[in-house]
Design a protein around this motif. Sequence first.
Motif, mmCIF file in Angstrom:
data_model
loop_
_atom_site.group_PDB
_atom_site.id
_atom_site.type_symbol
_atom_site.label_atom_id
_atom_site.label_comp_id
_atom_site.label_asym_id
_atom_site.label_seq_id
_atom_site.Cartn_x
_atom_site.Cartn_y
_atom_site.Cartn_z
ATOM 1 N N VAL A 354 0.864 -1.178 0.000
ATOM 2 C CA VAL A 354 0.000 0.000 0.000
ATOM 3 C C VAL A 354 0.906 1.236 0.000
ATOM 4 N N PHE A 355 0.741 2.093 -1.016
ATOM 5 C CA PHE A 355 1.544 3.312 -1.119
ATOM 6 C C PHE A 355 0.644 4.520 -0.811
ATOM 7 N N TRP A 356 0.951 5.617 -1.448
ATOM 8 C CA TRP A 356 0.109 6.807 -1.292
ATOM 9 C C TRP A 356 -1.030 6.837 -2.306
ATOM 10 N N ASP A 494 8.688 12.202 -7.333
ATOM 11 C CA ASP A 494 9.541 11.732 -8.430
ATOM 12 C C ASP A 494 10.643 10.845 -7.840
ATOM 13 N N GLU A 495 10.511 9.565 -8.064
ATOM 14 C CA GLU A 495 11.435 8.605 -7.429
ATOM 15 C C GLU A 495 12.790 8.510 -8.106
ATOM 16 N N PHE A 496 12.957 9.236 -9.204
ATOM 17 C CA PHE A 496 14.264 9.175 -9.873
ATOM 18 C C PHE A 496 15.336 9.906 -9.068
ATOM 19 N N SER A 614 12.259 13.777 -14.686
ATOM 20 C CA SER A 614 11.373 13.358 -13.598
ATOM 21 C C SER A 614 10.549 12.154 -14.032
ATOM 22 N N LYS A 615 10.420 11.218 -13.118
ATOM 23 C CA LYS A 615 9.640 10.017 -13.424
ATOM 24 C C LYS A 615 8.154 10.365 -13.573
ATOM 25 N N GLN A 616 7.709 11.296 -12.739
ATOM 26 C CA GLN A 616 6.278 11.596 -12.691
ATOM 27 C C GLN A 616 6.082 13.006 -12.140
HETATM 28 C C1 BGC Z 1 5.177 5.492 -8.370
HETATM 29 C C2 BGC Z 1 4.598 5.811 -7.023
HETATM 30 C C3 BGC Z 1 3.410 4.911 -6.764
HETATM 31 C C4 BGC Z 1 3.823 3.465 -6.902
HETATM 32 C C5 BGC Z 1 2.676 2.510 -6.707
HETATM 33 C C6 BGC Z 1 5.510 4.022 -8.442
HETATM 34 O O1 BGC Z 1 5.936 3.704 -9.726
HETATM 35 O O2 BGC Z 1 6.342 6.224 -8.607
HETATM 36 O O3 BGC Z 1 4.199 7.161 -6.975
HETATM 37 O O4 BGC Z 1 2.919 5.136 -5.488
HETATM 38 O O5 BGC Z 1 4.341 3.265 -8.188
HETATM 39 O O6 BGC Z 1 1.670 2.725 -7.641
#
Ligand code: BGC
Length: 800
Positions: A354-356, A494-496, A614-616
């Motif tokens: 479970v993420f955000w 942005d996870e990058f 940026s990834k997102q």
């Molecule tokens: C995204 C996150 C997201 C996760 C789960 C990742 O690729 O960068 O923002 O929460 O996927 O969907």
Amino acid sequence: MSVVPEWTLAFSGYDPADERRREALCTTGNGYVATRGAWAGAVAGDHHYPGTYLAGYYNRLTDTVDELGIENESLVNVPDWLPLTVAIGDGEWWTPDNCEVLEYDLELNARRGVLTRRFHLRDRAGRELRGVERRFVSMADPHLAGQTLTVTVVNWSGRLRIGSAVHGNVTNSGVERYRKLADHHLTDFSPTVADDSLLVTATTSQSRHRVSIGTRAVASHNGSLLDDWITRTDRTSASAEIPVEVTAGDVVSVEKVAAIHGSRDPGISEPQLATELALDTAPCFCDLLERHVLAWSQLWRRFEVELEETYDGTLPALRLNIFHLLQSVSPHSIDADAGVPARGLHGEAYRGHVFWDELFVFPVLTIRMPELTRALLCYRHRRLPAARLAARQIGLPGAMYPWQSGSDGREESQRVHLNPMSGRWTEDASFRQRHVGLAVAYTMWQYVETTGDLEFLVDRGAEVIVEVARFFAHLAQYDAARDRYVIKGVVGPDEFHTSYPGRRDPGIDNNAYTNVMAVWLFGTAARTLDRLPAWRRTELTESLGLRQEERNHWDELTRRMYVPFHDGVISQFEGYEQLTELDWPRYRSTYGDIRRLDRILEAEGHDVAAYQVSKQADVLMLLYLLPRRDLHDLMARLGYPLSAEIIRKTVEYYLGRTCHGSSLSAIVHAWGLATLDADRALTFLEQALHSDAGDAQHTGTTAEGIHLAAMAGSADLVQRCFTGLTTTNDVLGFRPRWPAKLGTLRMVLRYRGHRLVAEVSSTAVTVTVDPEPGPAIEVRCYGHARSLRPGDTHTWAAHD
Ligand code: BGC
């Protein structure tokens, strides 16, 4: 693949390379359990991956990677109840892989929640069978599922065998990248057989959840019952078969009912007993199906979204996405104490964590089924102690929610990650996304704003909001040189960018999204306390040891937090503009699909963190979450007045530097562009709508699980972004920027105890309140407010 109007997702022809993606898209589930749409009897391998998962059933396994001990918690693939197959003589069970496929069609009916597979196969001896398999996971009885198989003998005579099984010999091996890691979660199997039923009970190795899955089958030959099942068990599975002499034209069919219980279920003695009882008392397939279809039709009445003119398959895609949302979380999740699984209840990607992502999901649920959002928020509240512990472990007060959450709310993010392009394990610092706590607090506040459920705020929400605010207030440090507060060493959406190139310390500094949302939270925490009745405010102040100085400090932070800017745009984080610009055209032409630039660059020996890539959406998340006026006010209070020009430039700047490696990105970009460039916003809407089902090239990761936030988010774009629907300050508001291309929208909403129908087009908004008794509600459209009483209808014309 085609999404056929209005309710059906259909695939024609057998395409082994696409089968796993189809399985994910053809999942049938009910929020308690979900089963991938695999061929009934398929064995996990390159082309198939049968899988069944129960909400909240996690298990931990350990591994050693590069001498580093790692532990992963995964949503467990439980015994497979699907196998229902045929064979001739003593031959192997038929599959589309060991036969010639003459016809093969898959059809998922999203209105009824039924998956149908039609096939016509020929074996090496030229013998042909036609077959139809139907299945559903009951939306009416969450512990039951139904399946039928009907085969017609085409051109031969002889002995046909029908087989049914519950296979316990399953692993979590659905994601290629995780294959080198431990995947056997089940132990202590106890397979049993009795008359026409099969049952496998097993236990998860660490969490010790007991799961019991059973089936009951009735077979017939040209309408006459067959009852000589030959049953057997082995260490992990229970199976049964019936031989039957057939000639061309004969029809053999089987009806199967499956029952599933687990030790986390409320209201049972123990799972095996509950499953046995459920099998004994379950209605026949037809009655079960009827109840299931009724339950779906009732759900659809609540989640109905109609578009008068369909634009490029928008309506069927919307329905499919809402369908998946409701299979992943539904009224049956309410007692599950589980969160919103990012990849649906059938995807092993991200291990079912479970993420955000609930941030993108709740707006669709709350306005239709508030009790479901409430239950999912309780999942977070129950894990407040774990979040407090996590904060204490890094020496801070308050609560630090984990980036990835599973069973007990501890941090479940992986510390190393395999890059499939290079085969190298790389460090994964994405757990530094402290902003997830902001999302938890935000969703709680939003829920209360929309529903007016003050009880939730009193009993649970306020405690979480205050504790998260407290954590962020201590995370922010005073920078004397700037005379401002800064937040260092975090990761933004942005996870990058998990660090600066060449810097040893992990994380980046002053992520604008984190800093601004923290400021939003300080204000909201203060508002929350003000909104509580005095007795509860006193209680909370006492038990949390909340001092007036702390509240003063929050106030100070709402005026003195630092937010980086460069060249008239909000910087994603401090120093973003100093990173190298990527040669986008070169990467596009070399790789085509550049959504995972992190992997591409790593495989080339570069570090994505060194680039303005940026990834997102990151900064643009602010436009997604905060109404424009609130954002302006908040920034003005900080001493950073925003102009329309800054917003426009900021959107453009990141549009040009984002590769949309996350499916969430399209949602946020559509939102950011809705007021600036409607056509481009629509393009992003289309991307989000079709990101799973439309990936005919299967370049994405849908096979490992659909992307729930993108699916729900696409529905939210239609319901909120383009309609301008807001639910703040006890007013239901509409401010449409409705694209004429989408025709007229009609949707059913529940607001403050009323059921109402809203119709939105580019020229008018009509709201009709059901005649049920209740207080009037305040509705505002195009700036004109009206009090609507039960039974009232009112139309606001766009140019009034
Ligand atoms: C995204 C996150 C997201 C996760 C789960 C990742 O690729 O960068 O923002 O929460 O996927 O969907």
